[in-house]
Design a protein around this motif. Sequence first.
Motif, PDB file in Angstrom:
ATOM      1  N   HIS A 104       0.834  -1.194   0.000  1.00 52.85           N
ATOM      2  CA  HIS A 104       0.000   0.000   0.000  1.00 52.85           C
ATOM      3  C   HIS A 104       0.873   1.249   0.000  1.00 52.85           C
ATOM      4  CE1 HIS A 104      -3.807  -2.100   1.231  1.00 52.85           C
ATOM      5  NE2 HIS A 104      -2.901  -3.006   1.570  1.00 52.85           N
ATOM      6  N   SER A 105       0.247   2.399  -0.280  1.00 49.66           N
ATOM      7  CA  SER A 105       0.914   3.683  -0.071  1.00 49.66           C
ATOM      8  C   SER A 105      -0.027   4.587   0.711  1.00 49.66           C
ATOM      9  CB  SER A 105       1.321   4.333  -1.394  1.00 49.66           C
ATOM     10  OG  SER A 105       0.191   4.840  -2.097  1.00 49.66           O
ATOM     11  N   PHE A 106       0.537   5.621   1.328  1.00 47.73           N
ATOM     12  CA  PHE A 106      -0.273   6.543   2.111  1.00 47.73           C
ATOM     13  C   PHE A 106       0.176   7.973   1.872  1.00 47.73           C
ATOM     14  CE2 PHE A 106       3.312   5.465   4.813  1.00 47.73           C
ATOM     15  CZ  PHE A 106       3.639   6.645   5.465  1.00 47.73           C
ATOM     16  N   THR A 107      -0.731   8.894   2.104  1.00 48.31           N
ATOM     17  CA  THR A 107      -0.465  10.305   1.841  1.00 48.31           C
ATOM     18  C   THR A 107       0.401  10.921   2.943  1.00 48.31           C
ATOM     19  OG1 THR A 107      -1.502  12.454   1.428  1.00 48.31           O
ATOM     20  CG2 THR A 107      -2.625  11.021   2.974  1.00 48.31           C
ATOM     21  N   PRO A 108       1.336  11.817   2.588  1.00 48.51           N
ATOM     22  CA  PRO A 108       2.201  12.445   3.594  1.00 48.51           C
ATOM     23  C   PRO A 108       1.461  13.351   4.569  1.00 48.51           C
ATOM     24  CG  PRO A 108       3.108  12.711   1.384  1.00 48.51           C
ATOM     25  CD  PRO A 108       1.713  12.202   1.223  1.00 48.51           C
ATOM     26  N   VAL A 109       0.312  13.887   4.149  1.00 48.89           N
ATOM     27  CA  VAL A 109      -0.473  14.785   5.000  1.00 48.89           C
ATOM     28  C   VAL A 109      -1.907  14.274   5.022  1.00 48.89           C
ATOM     29  CG1 VAL A 109      -1.288  17.136   5.381  1.00 48.89           C
ATOM     30  CG2 VAL A 109       0.992  16.750   4.404  1.00 48.89           C
ATOM     31  N   TYR A 110      -2.430  14.042   6.215  1.00 46.02           N
ATOM     32  CA  TYR A 110      -3.776  13.483   6.369  1.00 46.02           C
ATOM     33  C   TYR A 110      -4.552  14.347   7.344  1.00 46.02           C
ATOM     34  CZ  TYR A 110      -7.366   9.860   6.910  1.00 46.02           C
ATOM     35  OH  TYR A 110      -8.547   9.160   6.915  1.00 46.02           O
ATOM     36  N   HIS A 111      -5.687  14.850   6.893  1.00 48.93           N
ATOM     37  CA  HIS A 111      -6.483  15.781   7.700  1.00 48.93           C
ATOM     38  C   HIS A 111      -5.621  16.925   8.231  1.00 48.93           C
ATOM     39  CE1 HIS A 111     -10.411  13.876   7.682  1.00 48.93           C
ATOM     40  NE2 HIS A 111      -9.841  12.710   7.912  1.00 48.93           N
ATOM     41  N   GLY A 112      -4.728  17.401   7.379  1.00 48.03           N
ATOM     42  CA  GLY A 112      -3.905  18.550   7.719  1.00 48.03           C
ATOM     43  C   GLY A 112      -2.696  18.243   8.574  1.00 48.03           C
ATOM     44  N   GLN A 113      -2.515  16.998   8.963  1.00 50.66           N
ATOM     45  CA  GLN A 113      -1.403  16.619   9.825  1.00 50.66           C
ATOM     46  C   GLN A 113      -0.321  15.897   9.018  1.00 50.66           C
ATOM     47  OE1 GLN A 113      -1.205  17.431  13.204  1.00 50.66           O
ATOM     48  NE2 GLN A 113      -3.020  18.641  12.682  1.00 50.66           N
ATOM     49  N   ALA A 114       0.924  16.410   9.107  1.00 54.14           N
ATOM     50  CA  ALA A 114       2.037  15.766   8.428  1.00 54.14           C
ATOM     51  C   ALA A 114       2.383  14.464   9.131  1.00 54.14           C
ATOM     52  CB  ALA A 114       3.251  16.688   8.401  1.00 54.14           C
ATOM     53  N   ARG A 115       2.791  13.486   8.342  1.00 52.42           N
ATOM     54  CA  ARG A 115       3.169  12.186   8.887  1.00 52.42           C
ATOM     55  C   ARG A 115       4.674  11.994   8.739  1.00 52.42           C
ATOM     56  NH1 ARG A 115      -1.694   9.022   5.737  1.00 52.42           N
ATOM     57  NH2 ARG A 115      -2.967   8.511   7.541  1.00 52.42           N
ATOM     58  N   ALA A 116       5.336  11.703   9.826  1.00 55.32           N
ATOM     59  CA  ALA A 116       6.786  11.519   9.792  1.00 55.32           C
ATOM     60  C   ALA A 116       7.165  10.133   9.295  1.00 55.32           C
ATOM     61  CB  ALA A 116       7.383  11.743  11.183  1.00 55.32           C
ATOM     62  N   VAL A 117       6.363   9.129   9.626  1.00 54.01           N
ATOM     63  CA  VAL A 117       6.681   7.760   9.223  1.00 54.01           C
ATOM     64  C   VAL A 117       6.819   7.692   7.705  1.00 54.01           C
ATOM     65  CG1 VAL A 117       4.231   7.126   9.177  1.00 54.01           C
ATOM     66  CG2 VAL A 117       5.970   5.343   9.356  1.00 54.01           C
ATOM     67  N   GLU A 118       7.790   6.913   7.238  1.00 53.45           N
ATOM     68  CA  GLU A 118       8.006   6.764   5.794  1.00 53.45           C
ATOM     69  C   GLU A 118       7.612   5.382   5.285  1.00 53.45           C
ATOM     70  OE1 GLU A 118      11.590   9.688   4.656  1.00 53.45           O
ATOM     71  OE2 GLU A 118      12.139   8.183   6.185  1.00 53.45           O
ATOM     72  N   ILE A 119       7.842   4.365   6.088  1.00 55.03           N
ATOM     73  CA  ILE A 119       7.398   3.015   5.750  1.00 55.03           C
ATOM     74  C   ILE A 119       6.779   2.401   7.000  1.00 55.03           C
ATOM     75  CG2 ILE A 119       8.044   0.707   4.974  1.00 55.03           C
ATOM     76  CD1 ILE A 119      10.402   1.944   3.496  1.00 55.03           C
ATOM     77  N   GLY A 120       5.555   1.935   6.865  1.00 53.07           N
ATOM     78  CA  GLY A 120       4.882   1.254   7.956  1.00 53.07           C
ATOM     79  C   GLY A 120       4.911  -0.248   7.736  1.00 53.07           C
ATOM     80  N   VAL A 121       5.246  -0.974   8.791  1.00 51.65           N
ATOM     81  CA  VAL A 121       5.218  -2.436   8.769  1.00 51.65           C
ATOM     82  C   VAL A 121       4.058  -2.855   9.670  1.00 51.65           C
ATOM     83  CG1 VAL A 121       6.479  -4.546   9.318  1.00 51.65           C
ATOM     84  CG2 VAL A 121       7.699  -2.566   8.366  1.00 51.65           C
ATOM     85  N   LEU A 122       2.985  -3.346   9.059  1.00 52.58           N
ATOM     86  CA  LEU A 122       1.739  -3.584   9.772  1.00 52.58           C
ATOM     87  C   LEU A 122       1.473  -5.075   9.934  1.00 52.58           C
ATOM     88  CD1 LEU A 122       1.628  -0.646   8.721  1.00 52.58           C
ATOM     89  CD2 LEU A 122      -0.801  -0.968   8.287  1.00 52.58           C
TER      90      LEU A 122
END
Length: 256
Positions: A144-162
Motif C-alpha cells: 500500500h501507499s499513504f499520503t504524507p499529510v492526512y487531515h492537515g497533519q504531516a506524517r513523519a513515518v516513511e514506511i509502515g510495517v503492519l
Amino acid sequence: MTQITPADPVQIDNPTGRSAAVLVCEHASCNIPAALAGLGLSQDARQSHAAWDPGALAVAQRMSQRLDAVLVSSTVSRLVYDCNRPPSAPDAMPAKSEVFDVPGNVGLTQAARDARTNAYYLPFQTALAAQIAKMHAPIIVTIHSFTPVYHGQARAVEIGVLHDDDTRLADAMLETAAAHTSALVLRNDPYGPENGVTHTLREHALPGGHLNVMLEVRNDLIATPATQTAMGDMIAAWVADSVSQITDQGAVQCVA
C-alpha cells in the motif's frame, strides 16, 4: 439499481511465479467503471489518494519481478469497493474519504451494496484465495501507499510495517530494517489493526497460519518510475532477508 457488468475486476501478474510469496495490491487502481458515472467526483478527487494508493502497483509489480512472485491486484478504485474491507464495513463503499465527499456512495441501498460486492469484492477474494491455495507454505505480503499529510497533519513515518495477531514477519522486517533502508520505519503506523486495515491478512493468512505482513509506503517516496523501481528492489530484498530469518527453506529469494 445500476446494473454492473465489469471487465475483469482482478489483475494477476506473474501467475506462474515460483516464489512462495503472494503479493497483494488491493488499492492498485483509481478506475471507476463508466456505469457508476465517476461516483459524482471531480477529476482531482478521482486521481487523489482517496481513490487509490498512488505508486503502490508499480512497487508491487517490481517486487513481483524481483521475487518471481504472483501479484493479485484490484482493477477498480477503492471508492467503488475497497477490497481490503468486508462487505459489512461502512468504508467498503465510503460516503466520505478524508476531505472528499463521495456522492455516488451516499444512501446506497443494500441491493446496490450487494451488487458491488458481487461484482468486485467476491471475484477478488476468490482469485486471491486460488493463488494462495497453489502454495505449500504461502507468504502473504500486501503493498500500500499513504499520503504524507492526512487531515492537515504531516506524517513523519516513511514506511509502515503492519500486522495483526501474527507478528512473525513484521518482527523480522523491523529487526532487519536498518540493513536495507534509512527510511523511518514504524510498526502499525500510520494505521493498525484497530483501523480495520488488516482484513486481507485476517481472511487469507491468519486462518492458515501463513507468514504475512502489510506494508505502507509514503507516496511522496514513490512518485516517479525511478523511485518506484528503487523501492520495489529494496523491499523485495528486505522481505527475502526477513523471511530467511524465520525459515531456511529459501522460499523467497530475489532474482536477477
